[in-house]
Write a protein that holds these residues in place. Structure first.
Motif, short mmCIF file in Angstrom:
data_model
loop_
_atom_site.label_atom_id
_atom_site.label_comp_id
_atom_site.label_asym_id
_atom_site.label_seq_id
_atom_site.Cartn_x
_atom_site.Cartn_y
_atom_site.Cartn_z
N SER A 63 56.57 43.96 49.29
CA SER A 63 57.27 43.31 48.51
C SER A 63 56.60 42.44 47.56
O SER A 63 57.42 41.76 46.18
CB SER A 63 59.39 42.70 48.22
N ALA A 64 55.89 41.31 48.07
CA ALA A 64 55.48 40.09 47.16
C ALA A 64 54.36 40.49 46.65
O ALA A 64 54.56 39.48 45.59
CB ALA A 64 54.94 39.79 48.48
N TYR A 65 53.79 41.78 46.24
CA TYR A 65 53.37 42.44 44.88
C TYR A 65 53.88 41.25 43.66
O TYR A 65 52.96 40.85 43.18
CB TYR A 65 53.03 43.33 44.88
N PHE A 66 55.07 41.28 43.82
CA PHE A 66 55.54 40.72 42.25
C PHE A 66 56.01 39.51 42.26
O PHE A 66 56.64 39.40 41.29
CB PHE A 66 57.17 41.89 42.14
N GLY A 67 56.02 38.90 43.10
CA GLY A 67 56.02 37.64 42.80
C GLY A 67 54.66 37.04 43.11
O GLY A 67 54.32 35.60 42.92
N ASN A 68 53.85 37.90 43.21
CA ASN A 68 52.50 36.92 42.96
C ASN A 68 51.59 37.48 41.74
O ASN A 68 51.12 38.49 40.60
CB ASN A 68 51.23 38.13 43.08
N PRO A 69 51.74 36.27 40.90
CA PRO A 69 50.52 36.08 39.20
C PRO A 69 49.46 36.79 39.40
O PRO A 69 49.31 37.19 37.69
CB PRO A 69 50.28 34.53 39.05
N VAL A 126 42.67 47.24 44.80
CA VAL A 126 41.96 45.96 43.90
C VAL A 126 43.38 45.63 44.96
O VAL A 126 44.43 45.65 44.90
CB VAL A 126 42.45 45.85 42.30
N ALA A 127 42.48 44.80 45.62
CA ALA A 127 43.17 44.12 46.52
C ALA A 127 43.89 42.70 46.41
O ALA A 127 43.01 41.55 45.91
CB ALA A 127 42.17 43.70 47.98
N LEU A 128 44.64 42.58 46.45
CA LEU A 128 45.38 41.14 46.44
C LEU A 128 46.66 40.54 47.80
O LEU A 128 46.87 41.18 48.68
CB LEU A 128 47.04 41.38 45.62
N ASP A 129 46.37 39.07 47.04
CA ASP A 129 46.54 38.63 48.99
C ASP A 129 48.69 37.92 48.38
O ASP A 129 48.55 37.14 47.77
CB ASP A 129 45.84 37.23 49.50
N GLY A 130 49.50 38.20 48.58
CA GLY A 130 50.92 37.93 49.18
C GLY A 130 50.52 36.69 49.70
O GLY A 130 52.06 36.24 49.78
N VAL A 176 44.94 63.83 35.88
CA VAL A 176 44.82 62.43 36.44
C VAL A 176 44.45 61.60 35.74
O VAL A 176 42.99 61.63 35.91
CB VAL A 176 44.92 62.38 37.68
N PRO A 177 45.41 60.68 35.39
CA PRO A 177 44.09 59.47 34.65
C PRO A 177 43.32 58.82 35.43
O PRO A 177 43.61 58.88 37.04
CB PRO A 177 45.10 58.79 33.79
N ARG A 178 43.03 57.58 35.32
CA ARG A 178 42.27 56.44 35.44
C ARG A 178 43.79 56.33 36.59
O ARG A 178 44.83 55.64 35.73
CB ARG A 178 41.72 55.73 34.61
N TRP A 179 43.37 55.70 37.63
CA TRP A 179 44.40 55.09 38.71
C TRP A 179 43.64 53.73 39.18
O TRP A 179 42.60 53.50 39.59
CB TRP A 179 43.89 56.33 39.11
N ILE A 180 44.18 52.61 39.20
CA ILE A 180 45.03 51.20 40.08
C ILE A 180 45.29 51.43 40.96
O ILE A 180 46.24 52.12 40.71
CB ILE A 180 44.48 50.13 38.75
N ASN A 181 44.26 50.77 41.74
CA ASN A 181 45.40 51.11 43.29
C ASN A 181 45.27 49.55 44.07
O ASN A 181 44.42 48.97 44.57
CB ASN A 181 45.29 52.25 44.70
N VAL A 182 46.61 48.83 43.77
CA VAL A 182 47.08 47.47 44.38
C VAL A 182 47.70 48.06 45.71
O VAL A 182 48.79 48.10 46.08
CB VAL A 182 47.72 46.63 43.61
N TYR A 183 46.51 47.19 46.52
CA TYR A 183 47.57 46.97 48.53
C TYR A 183 47.25 45.29 48.07
O TYR A 183 46.40 44.92 48.39
CB TYR A 183 46.85 48.02 48.55
N ASP A 184 47.98 45.30 49.77
CA ASP A 184 47.59 43.92 50.96
C ASP A 184 47.55 44.52 51.71
O ASP A 184 47.98 45.54 52.80
CB ASP A 184 49.10 43.08 50.40
N ARG A 185 46.38 43.78 52.54
CA ARG A 185 45.56 44.27 53.85
C ARG A 185 46.93 43.32 54.92
O ARG A 185 47.00 44.27 55.79
CB ARG A 185 44.72 43.17 54.07
N VAL A 191 49.09 53.08 37.31
CA VAL A 191 49.01 51.59 38.99
C VAL A 191 49.93 51.53 39.60
O VAL A 191 51.22 51.76 39.29
CB VAL A 191 49.16 50.88 37.98
N THR A 192 49.12 52.24 41.34
CA THR A 192 50.32 51.95 42.27
C THR A 192 50.44 51.05 42.82
O THR A 192 48.82 50.37 42.82
CB THR A 192 49.59 53.20 42.92
N VAL A 193 51.08 50.81 43.07
CA VAL A 193 50.82 49.21 44.30
C VAL A 193 51.68 48.96 45.63
O VAL A 193 53.37 49.58 45.46
CB VAL A 193 52.05 47.62 43.06
N GLY A 194 51.08 49.23 46.60
CA GLY A 194 51.51 49.36 47.60
C GLY A 194 51.85 50.37 48.32
O GLY A 194 52.94 50.65 48.63
#
Length: 122
Positions: free
Chosen positions: A105-111, A92-96, A64-73, A36-39
Motif C-alpha cells: 500500500s506504500a505506493y500511494f504515500g510515495n511522491p 516502473v520500479a518505485l521504492d516505498g 489493450v492500450p499502452r500499459w505502465i506497470n508500477v511495482y516495488d521490489r 496504469v497498474t500499481v502492485g
C-alpha cells in the motif's frame, strides 16, 4: 468507461489491476488510452493461466492500450510484466521503503508515483 470522454486513463491497484487488464483484454474500450497498474499480480496470474479473459500463451490483444506497470521490489504482490508481455508493458520500479506487507500500500504515500502520473496524464 464507455460514457467517459477520451482520453481515459485507467489507474488500478492490486486486484483492480487484474480486473482492469481482464476487462481491456475482453472488451473494446477505445477511449481508454492508458492502463496504469500499481502492485498488480496480473502478469503472474497470466503465467499461471489464471486470467479469465486471457489464456496463457496468447499475446495481449491489440485493443489493450499502452500499459505502465508500477511495482516495488519489496512488494511480494507486485509483479513485473515486460518479460511476460514483451513490447507491451513498461515496468516502473518505485521504492516505498517499506517492508512487506506495508509495501503493497506504500505506493500511494510515495511522491514518485504522483510525479509519474503527472507526466502521463493529459
Amino acid at each position: 468507461m464507455r460514457a467517459a470522454e477520451p482520453p481515459v486513463v485507467l489507474l488500478a491497484h492490486s486486484l483492480g489491476g487484474i480486473a482492469s487488464l481482464d476487462l481491456l483484454a475482453t472488451r473494446d474500450l477505445p477511449q481508454v488510452e492508458l492502463l496504469v497498474t500499481v502492485g498488480s499480480q496480473a502478469p503472474f496470474l497470466y503465467e499461471l493461466g489464471a486470467l479469465p479473459g486471457l489464456e496463457h500463451g496468447v499475446p495481449l490483444p491489440a485493443r489493450v492500450p499502452r500499459w505502465i506497470n508500477v511495482y516495488d521490489r519489496r512488494d511480494l504482490l507486485g509483479y513485473v510484466g515486460a518479460g511476460v508481455f514483451p513490447g507491451r508493458v513498461e515496468d516502473v520500479a518505485l521504492d516505498g521503503r517499506q517492508p512487506f506487507p506495508l509495501a503493497h500500500s506504500a505506493y500511494f504515500g510515495n511522491p514518485e508515483l504522483y510525479r509519474l502520473l503527472a507526466a502521463e496524464l493529459p
